[in-house]
Design a protein around this motif. Structure first.
Motif, short mmCIF file in Angstrom:
data_model
loop_
_atom_site.label_atom_id
_atom_site.label_comp_id
_atom_site.label_asym_id
_atom_site.label_seq_id
_atom_site.Cartn_x
_atom_site.Cartn_y
_atom_site.Cartn_z
N PHE A 74 0.83 -1.20 0.00
CA PHE A 74 0.00 0.00 0.00
C PHE A 74 0.87 1.25 0.00
CE2 PHE A 74 -2.09 3.27 2.53
CZ PHE A 74 -3.18 3.51 1.74
N LYS A 77 2.36 1.78 -3.41
CA LYS A 77 1.35 2.30 -4.34
C LYS A 77 1.14 3.80 -4.11
CE LYS A 77 -3.50 2.26 -5.01
NZ LYS A 77 -4.63 2.17 -4.10
N LYS A 78 1.21 4.23 -2.86
CA LYS A 78 0.98 5.64 -2.55
C LYS A 78 2.21 6.49 -2.83
CE LYS A 78 -3.04 6.75 -1.25
NZ LYS A 78 -3.70 7.91 -1.82
N ILE B 112 4.42 7.91 4.40
CA ILE B 112 3.49 8.43 3.39
C ILE B 112 3.32 9.93 3.55
CG2 ILE B 112 1.12 8.27 2.56
CD1 ILE B 112 1.09 5.39 3.42
N GLU B 116 4.15 13.03 0.94
CA GLU B 116 3.24 14.11 0.58
C GLU B 116 3.93 15.47 0.73
OE1 GLU B 116 -0.11 13.60 3.03
OE2 GLU B 116 -0.82 11.82 1.97
N ILE C 254 -6.45 7.11 4.13
CA ILE C 254 -5.33 7.56 3.31
C ILE C 254 -5.53 7.09 1.87
CG2 ILE C 254 -2.84 7.41 3.01
CD1 ILE C 254 -2.64 6.91 5.99
N ALA C 255 -6.07 5.86 1.70
CA ALA C 255 -6.27 5.33 0.35
C ALA C 255 -7.29 6.16 -0.42
CB ALA C 255 -6.73 3.88 0.42
N LEU C 257 -7.71 9.36 -0.18
CA LEU C 257 -7.23 10.71 -0.48
C LEU C 257 -6.71 10.74 -1.90
CD1 LEU C 257 -5.28 11.66 2.74
CD2 LEU C 257 -7.50 12.48 2.03
N LYS C 258 -6.85 11.91 -2.56
CA LYS C 258 -6.32 12.04 -3.92
C LYS C 258 -4.83 12.31 -3.86
CE LYS C 258 -9.99 13.87 -6.76
NZ LYS C 258 -10.43 15.21 -7.11
N GLU C 259 -4.19 12.24 -5.04
CA GLU C 259 -2.77 12.56 -5.12
C GLU C 259 -2.55 14.02 -4.79
OE1 GLU C 259 0.04 10.78 -6.01
OE2 GLU C 259 -1.19 9.00 -5.73
N GLU C 261 -2.61 15.65 -1.96
CA GLU C 261 -3.50 16.30 -0.99
C GLU C 261 -2.92 16.21 0.40
OE1 GLU C 261 -8.28 16.58 -0.27
OE2 GLU C 261 -7.42 14.91 -1.35
#
Lengths: 85, 138, 261
Positions: A74, A77-78, B112, B116, C254-255, C257-259, C261
């Motif tokens: 996951f 992928k992110k 993650i 971002e 989290i999944a 959410l858009k790219e 953001e």
């Protein structure tokens, strides 16, 4: 002199896990790295089983083979898939 | 001088040490943070193997620490102790497995979040971006 | 850069060589290829279900559960606190998104029909096995932490295969999971302080000198129940499961959410 078949199995599987960790550390593609990590976890689960700690095996299989793999896939992928040099 | 049990004991210790060394090398030298997290889990798993191995006994009729006789007397308990492995290392390991999972969840979420903010997971690039930001402010 | 790598590799090798030397030559972990048990492990194994020593027994034929929830019970309680601290930390990283509604985009949520059908069976099997681990932790391998870790596979599958919107339609929200976690932690604490209220010691399981209070050691058909171990395993199972469910609901947030953001 003790029967040694279980010790031979232990030695062989630990050797294979060493190779898997070596490939994993030097792998650039993170998805392949995760698959190798899951393979390493499977070998470690067998090792723990031969070392007669059934409780740890039950917890370890669910966590290391299932949840870590899903979590890291996951995350890949992110984020990004390839590691640079 | 060395029996066959000692040879296997030595070989297994060496492999465990080599696995730990590889995991520490990946943890320090590889730049990607997800690779670092995976190496950290490998390091923790190897320490579980170490704990289980410390409690193991190199004799043949060896059994896990679970008594199958529910109304034991002194003789059955003595027989059980003569075969069983040490129950203390797996006890330490079980909580460690679950806590390690929660720590890994926290680390993955932080990774993650870092992606971002910085747009990359390479620690060297992150260090460069931070240096540029600090230079721009001055 | 190559020089740094070489230095790191060499220093790791030196540290590992020193460790191996200490282990093998100096023998810091005991003699090579041990055949005898350590004295502490031997004592635990001797006392855990011994009817002859009624003040020391834990009435649990499984060594790990006996040590985890009776002999070293307070350690386990603090380890539980560490676990929930880590989960709370993970929530704090993304807390502003936790209350947001899942966005309705044009694309179909979730994976294909085949994966969904297979996952439905696997999720139920996982839950059943995890609860069974919790119920039989005092006689077979298993227990609260193990059942909770096995249970955590179910929310991962639910969130990654069926997505968060489906989980919310089933009534699975992070508030309810937190409520599950908190209520079972309270039950755990209640079991821990019950002997104290009854005039005994904290974390007491079987009768001790100076306090006759004792949790039931046997089930009605004389199956070992382990006294408080059974209840603590069961409550710990649902507390750990609730904590991981919160964490993986956050994964679904989290999944969704858009790219960028």
């Amino acid at each position: 002199m003790i029967p040694v078949l279980h010790l031979v199995m232990l030695a062989v599987i630990l050797g294979v896990s060493f190779i898997t960790i070596f490939l994993m550390v030097f792998e650039r593609d993170l998805l392949k790295m995760i698959v190798l990590s899951a393979a390493q976890s499977t070998f470690y689960a067998i090792v723990l089983y031969i070392l007669l700690v059934p409780d740890v095996v039950l917890a370890y299989i669910a966590v290391a083979v299932g949840i870590y793999t899903a979590l890291l896939m996951f995350a890949v992928k992110k984020t990004e898939r390839f590691e640079e040099a | 001088m060395m029996g066959i049990g000692e040879v296997f004991w030595l070989y297994i210790w060496l492999i465990i040490m080599a696995n730990m060394g590889l995991a520490i090398y990946g943890l320090i030298m590889r730049p990607n943070i997800l690779k670092k997290i995976a190496c950290l889990t490998v390091l923790a798993d190897t320490s579980f193997i170490v704990l289980a191995f410390i409690g193991y006994r190199f004799k043949y009729p060896v059994s896990p620490y679970i008594m199958t006789n529910w109304a034991p007397n002194n003789a059955t308990i003595t027989h059980f102790i003569s075969e069983s492995v040490d129950p203390l290392p797996p006890t330490l390991t079980i909580t460690a497995v679950v806590i390690n999972l929660s720590i890994t969840i926290l680390l993955v979420f932080l990774a993650i979040r870092l992606y971002e903010v910085y747009g990359t997971l390479d620690v060297k690039k992150i260090a460069m971006i931070k240096k540029e930001l600090r230079g721009g402010e001055k | 850069m190559r020089v740094t790598g070489l230095i790191a590799a060499i220093s790791i090798l030196i540290v590992l060589f020193a460790l191996a030397y200490g282990l093998v030559v100096l023998g810091i972990s005991g003699p090579p290829a041990p055949v005898k048990l350590r004295l502490l492990g031997e004592k635990y194994l001797y006392y855990m279900i011994n009817p002859a020593t009624k003040y020391f027994t834990a009435e649990s034929p499984e060594g790990v559960s006996a040590i985890l929830w009776d002999y070293r019970g307070l350690d386990t309680l603090y380890e539980t606190m560490v676990l929930f601290g880590a989960i709370i930390g993970a929530i704090l990283v993304y807390r502003e998104y936790l209350y947001s509604e899942p966005r309705k985009t044009g694309k179909i949520y979730g994976l294909s029909h085949i994966v969904r059908t297979v996952s439905k069976i696997i999720i139920w099997l996982t839950i059943i096995i995890a609860v069974a681990f919790g119920f039989t932790g005092q006689i077979t391998p298993g227990g609260g932490f193990i059942g909770g870790a096995a249970f955590a596979v179910a929310p991962v599958l639910l969130v990654l295969v069926y997505t968060l919107g489906y989980a919310r339609r089933l009534g699975l929200t992070h508030r309810r999971a937190l409520l599950l976690r908190a209520s079972f932690l309270l039950l755990l604490l209640l079991v821990i302080v019950t002997p104290l209220i009854a005039g005994g010691y904290i974390f007491q399981n079987q009768a001790k000198p100076g306090s006759a209070f004792s949790f039931p050691g046997r089930f009605i058909d004389s199956t070992p129940l382990g006294g408080s171990i059974f209840f603590l395993n069961l409550f710990e199972l649902f507390a750990v499961a609730g904590a991981f469910t919160v964490a993986f609901i956050l994964l679904g947030v989290i999944a969704s959410l858009k790219e960028g953001e």
